[in-house]
Design an enzyme around this catalytic site. Structure first.
Site, PDB file in Angstrom:
ATOM      1  N   ASN A   1      23.347 -25.076  -5.937  1.00 13.19           N
ATOM      2  CA  ASN A   1      23.928 -25.783  -5.842  1.00 13.19           C
ATOM      3  C   ASN A   1      23.692 -27.533  -4.741  1.00 13.19           C
ATOM      4  O   ASN A   1      23.368 -27.944  -5.092  1.00 13.19           O
ATOM      5  CB  ASN A   1      25.256 -26.244  -5.149  1.00 13.19           C
ATOM      6  CG  ASN A   1      26.725 -26.485  -6.224  1.00 13.19           C
ATOM      7  OD1 ASN A   1      26.089 -26.352  -7.657  1.00 13.19           O
ATOM      8  ND2 ASN A   1      27.705 -27.269  -5.786  1.00 13.19           N
TER       9      ASN A   1
ATOM     10  N   HIS B   1       0.805  -0.620   0.087  1.00 14.17           N
ATOM     11  CA  HIS B   1      -0.405   0.159  -0.128  1.00 14.17           C
ATOM     12  C   HIS B   1       1.192   1.048  -0.101  1.00 14.17           C
ATOM     13  O   HIS B   1       0.988   2.473  -0.784  1.00 14.17           O
ATOM     14  CB  HIS B   1      -0.660   0.142   1.019  1.00 14.17           C
ATOM     15  CG  HIS B   1      -1.939   0.628   1.662  1.00 14.17           C
ATOM     16  ND1 HIS B   1      -3.070   1.224   0.882  1.00 14.17           N
ATOM     17  CD2 HIS B   1      -1.446   2.352   1.985  1.00 14.17           C
ATOM     18  CE1 HIS B   1      -3.805   2.526   0.653  1.00 14.17           C
ATOM     19  NE2 HIS B   1      -2.717   3.367   1.595  1.00 14.17           N
TER      20      HIS B   1
ATOM     21  N   GLU C   1      -2.338  -4.672  -4.151  1.00 12.22           N
ATOM     22  CA  GLU C   1      -3.201  -4.568  -2.953  1.00 12.22           C
ATOM     23  C   GLU C   1      -4.288  -5.471  -2.809  1.00 12.22           C
ATOM     24  O   GLU C   1      -4.673  -5.845  -1.987  1.00 12.22           O
ATOM     25  CB  GLU C   1      -3.415  -3.053  -2.927  1.00 12.22           C
ATOM     26  CG  GLU C   1      -3.450  -2.887  -1.664  1.00 12.22           C
ATOM     27  CD  GLU C   1      -3.800  -1.347  -1.697  1.00 12.22           C
ATOM     28  OE1 GLU C   1      -3.307  -0.625  -2.896  1.00 12.22           O
ATOM     29  OE2 GLU C   1      -4.665  -0.783  -0.847  1.00 12.22           O
TER      30      GLU C   1
END
Lengths: 610, 165
Positions: free
Chosen positions: A342, A50, A72
């Site tokens: 990895n 917001h 939002e």
């Protein structure tokens, strides 16, 4: 299109705040996925988005407003429990946040690029109720006052904003969001009952993670006021001590109280020592950032990776409050990402494989950071299948990186170190995540740049652990002063593993290379005297000292004449003229004002060649 | 005020006035534009730096800044001599970097008008000394070689210190 914002300060403030909010957002969203019931977290996320929306609307960043507004709305529905959070929704929200990051990065770069918003927004739409869709279209985007949007509310209407609305030809009051700083042609052409699809999109789709990674900006510092006060205090102390010193000297010159001079001077130097070390600590602290800055993007990365790879992973993070120098923080991100990828890609098994191996479905990756003396130790540990040295060795031979004979002579550790060779990958099938021709050699290069050390711990079938040991700072280092035939050199202590006194009889020659048998391994040796062309001043002595230094995963023994001791030194550059000397990393000034050169172990070990 | 003063003087001399620091090297007199010279110091402890060109004597600590020292005798392939109490290090800014140059002796600051500078004589032997010769000042009782230190480094050497690692 260049950004036309008259109030640079306002823009800077917006960028700093937004960057901060977005950085936190990723982390929060991942936590939310794990605990969707956490109302506080939910509200915090909602507020962040917001705030970004409010601020960008205030500054007239239309595209940002669009995306944040829709996001939002979805979040709002989640908050009101009109929607249940699942990973599909989270995917979409994360994508939207990535888009926001890309847009912010564009603004930061000073150039607004037309991005494809519709794709992302279209994905958000299904999660909006009928009402919400309408609301998005009709309601003015400008944040109403009662909704607390700190940035927008607290900032006074700037001349920039005013002039923008003034220059707007249409009745601006009705639709404040129609006051863009740039001519947004498609929107102005038609009154907007529907979010009009932007007609031409030549710009490529934003690559989400990229924009996000570049967002972090360390060019400005926010310093705790208390730290600043402490610093000022210390400087005050220092001034007092200086005055005391001047006084002492003038007393000494005029012959006043010459007997007590030694005592007074002793006390003074003690105090001076105390004050400067305090001062140094304070300044160092200001340069320190919690490693959290790097760590907080990992939950997101792990989540995405786990989904892509079809693995179940718990990421546990310890010690994210551990602080280290900003110069180091900037550099460790990439190596850590590689190591985590990895661990997930090569280390952890799929849930089925895990069950078959008698482990739980969900694998664990532990990322931890801790201080250890003057180093920071970062470890990435997984409970996967571990690294199979035989496979590594075979692979290295197949790729022609080493010969059979070489492998036969290697210990387990040396074989594990083979994975740091460029072009090495144990994965048969490269995925788009890890198989881009970059790998552990990149990690090694980065760690070397920082004068760090990498260690691998491995237990076949039970997982592996990569341990990075890095110096806390790059500006002032602990160093080992050594003497090489009368000349003094300083070796960064961070790369020193151990020192030993050796009789020259113990040196062996293997293929023209001097080596030393050190416990179970064979250590290559380098005579600093030869490397630096120092003329021999001492006649042949039977014993000398070997300083074992480690650079990334390599170990080498430096032969020196004498060890002089440990000292904290400030690194001074040698300037452009002498910047590229092999084996010399800089210089420092010793207590007597002489210059001592700092050895660059990386340069000696052979740079990037090996 | 100052500009006015200079103007009057330069009119008097006919041409732009420049100030040179003159120094000796192997009994020859050289001049360097005073604006390039930061300071002139006595010999200090020089730390040898390995793997550098032979004329780089090493580095010194100039009040906390480490700067390289170049032996001009070695650079110009002159006979080496021992340092004595007249030996000086001239600290200059060359190509944006502070550097020290060891010379036999620094004598004085002289004012000359630009008119007095003659182009260097046709090169007899092509040494580095000739290459960085910016001009010759022929006064009644002395002959001064005006040096342009920026020309002192060959293209290769420049490359060496401009591509910072």
């Amino acid at each position: 299109m260049a950004i036309d914002c008259e109030d640079q300060e306002l823009l800077d403030g917006f960028l700093a705040e937004t960057t901060e909010l977005l950085e936190k957002l990723d982390d929060d969203l991942i936590s939310l996925e794990k605990s969707p019931e956490d109302a506080d977290l939910m509200n915090r996320i909602f507020r962040s988005i917001h705030t970004v929306k409010g601020a960008s609307s205030f500054l007239g960043f239309d595209m940002l407003v669009k995306v944040t507004h829709k996001t939002e709305d979805v979040l709002n529905r989640l908050r009101k429990v009109e929607l249940r959070l699942n990973s599909e929704i989270m995917d979409v929200i994360l994508e939207a946040v990535d888009l926001v990051k890309t847009l912010v990065a564009d603004i930061k770069a000073g150039e607004i690029v037309e991005r494809d918003l519709e794709g992302t927004i279209a994905k958000l739409i299904p999660y909006l109720s009928e009402n919400a869709v309408e609301a998005t279209v009709l309601a003015p985007v400008f944040a109403p006052k009662e909704e607390s949007a700190p940035a927008a509310a607290s900032a006074a209407p700037s001349p920039a904003a005013e002039s923008e609305s003034a220059s707007e030809p249409e009745p601006a009051a009705a639709e404040p969001q129609q006051a863009p700083p740039q001519p947004a042609a498609p929107q102005q052409a038609a009154p907007p009952p529907q979010p009009k699809p932007q007609p031409v999109k030549e710009t490529p789709k934003p690559a989400p993670p990229k924009g996000g990674e570049d967002l972090a900006d360390n060019s400005t510092v926010r310093v705790d006021v208390k730290r600043l006060d402490d610093l000022m205090n210390q400087v005050g102390e220092l001034v007092l001590e200086r005055n005391r010193m001047i006084q002492l000297y003038s007393d000494f010159q005029t012959g006043l109280d010459p007997t007590g001079f030694g005592d007074d001077f002793g006390k003074l130097s003690k105090r001076l020592n105390f004050v400067t070390s305090e001062l140094q600590m304070q300044v160092l602290k200001m340069r320190m950032l919690p490693v959290e800055k790097v760590f907080k993007k990992f939950p997101r990365i792990v989540r995405n990776l786990a989904r892509d790879l079809g693995k179940e992973v718990d990421l546990i993070i310890y010690g994210e409050e551990t602080e280290l120098d900003r110069s180091v923080v900037d550099e460790i991100g990439d190596p850590l990402i590689h190591l985590i990828r990895n661990a997930l890609d090569h280390g952890l098994e799929t849930p089925d494989e895990r069950l078959a191996a008698g482990k739980g479905r969900t694998g664990t990756v532990v990322l931890s950071a801790a201080h250890e003396g003057n180093q920071i130790v970062i470890s990435i540990k997984d409970d996967g299948r571990g690294i199979n040295p035989d496979r590594i060795a075979r692979k290295a031979i197949d790729k022609g990186l080493v010969s059979e004979e070489q492998v036969a002579a290697m210990g387990t550790r040396e074989i594990l170190d083979l994975i740091f060779l460029p072009g090495f990958s144990t994965k048969e099938q490269t995925t788009d995540l890890s198989g881009r021709g970059v790998g552990m050699d990149v990690v090694r290069t980065n760690i070397r740049k920082l004068n760090g050390i990498i260690e691998i711990k491995n237990e076949l079938g039970h997982g592996s652990e990569f341990i990075l040991k890095l110096p806390l700072t790059l500006a002032i280092i602990q160093s080992l002063l050594v003497e090489v035939e009368g000349e003094v050199y300083s070796i960064p202590l961070a790369s020193v593993i151990e020192t030993m006194r050796v009789s020259k009889k113990e040196f062996h020659m293997i293929g023209g290379q001097e080596v030393l048998k050190l416990r179970d391994s064979v250590l290559p040796l380098l005579r600093l005297q030869q490397a630096f062309g120092v003329s021999e001043v001492y006649s042949e002595r039977d014993t000398c000292y070997v300083v074992i230094v480690g650079v990334a995963e390599k170990r080498i023994g430096l032969i020196v004449t004498r060890l002089l001791g440990q000292q904290e030194v400030a690194i001074k550059s040698l300037g452009k003229f002498l910047a590229n000397l092999p084996g010399i990393g800089g210089s420092t000034i010793m207590g007597d004002g002489r210059v001592a050169l700092i050895v660059d172990p990386m340069g000696l070990v052979g740079g990037g060649a090996a | 005020m100052e500009t006015a003063l200079t103007k009057v003087k330069s009119e008097e001399y006919g041409g732009e006035l420049i100030q040179l620091v003159s120094f000796n090297l192997e009994k020859e007199e050289y001049g360097i534009n005073v604006l390039m010279v930061r300071e002139i110091i006595r010999m200090l402890n020089i730390t040898r730096v390995p793997n550098t060109p032979h004329y780089v004597e090493g580095v010194i600590n100039l009040r906390g800044k480490v700067i390289p020292i170049i032996n001009l005798r070695k650079k110009f392939d002159l006979m080496e001599n021992d340092y004595d109490k007249r030996t000086r290090i001239m600290v200059m800014e060359v190509v944006g970097e502070l550097m020290g140059f060891i010379v036999d002796e620094v004598s004085e600051v002289i004012r000359i008008s630009e008119k007095e500078i003659q182009p260097p004589p046709p090169v007899v032997s092509s040494g580095i000394e000739q290459e960085c010769m910016a001009g010759v000042i022929n006064q009644a009782n002395r002959l001064l070689v005006l040096l342009d230190l920026e020309k002192m480094f060959t293209a290769d050497e420049r490359r060496l210190f401009t591509n910072v690692g």
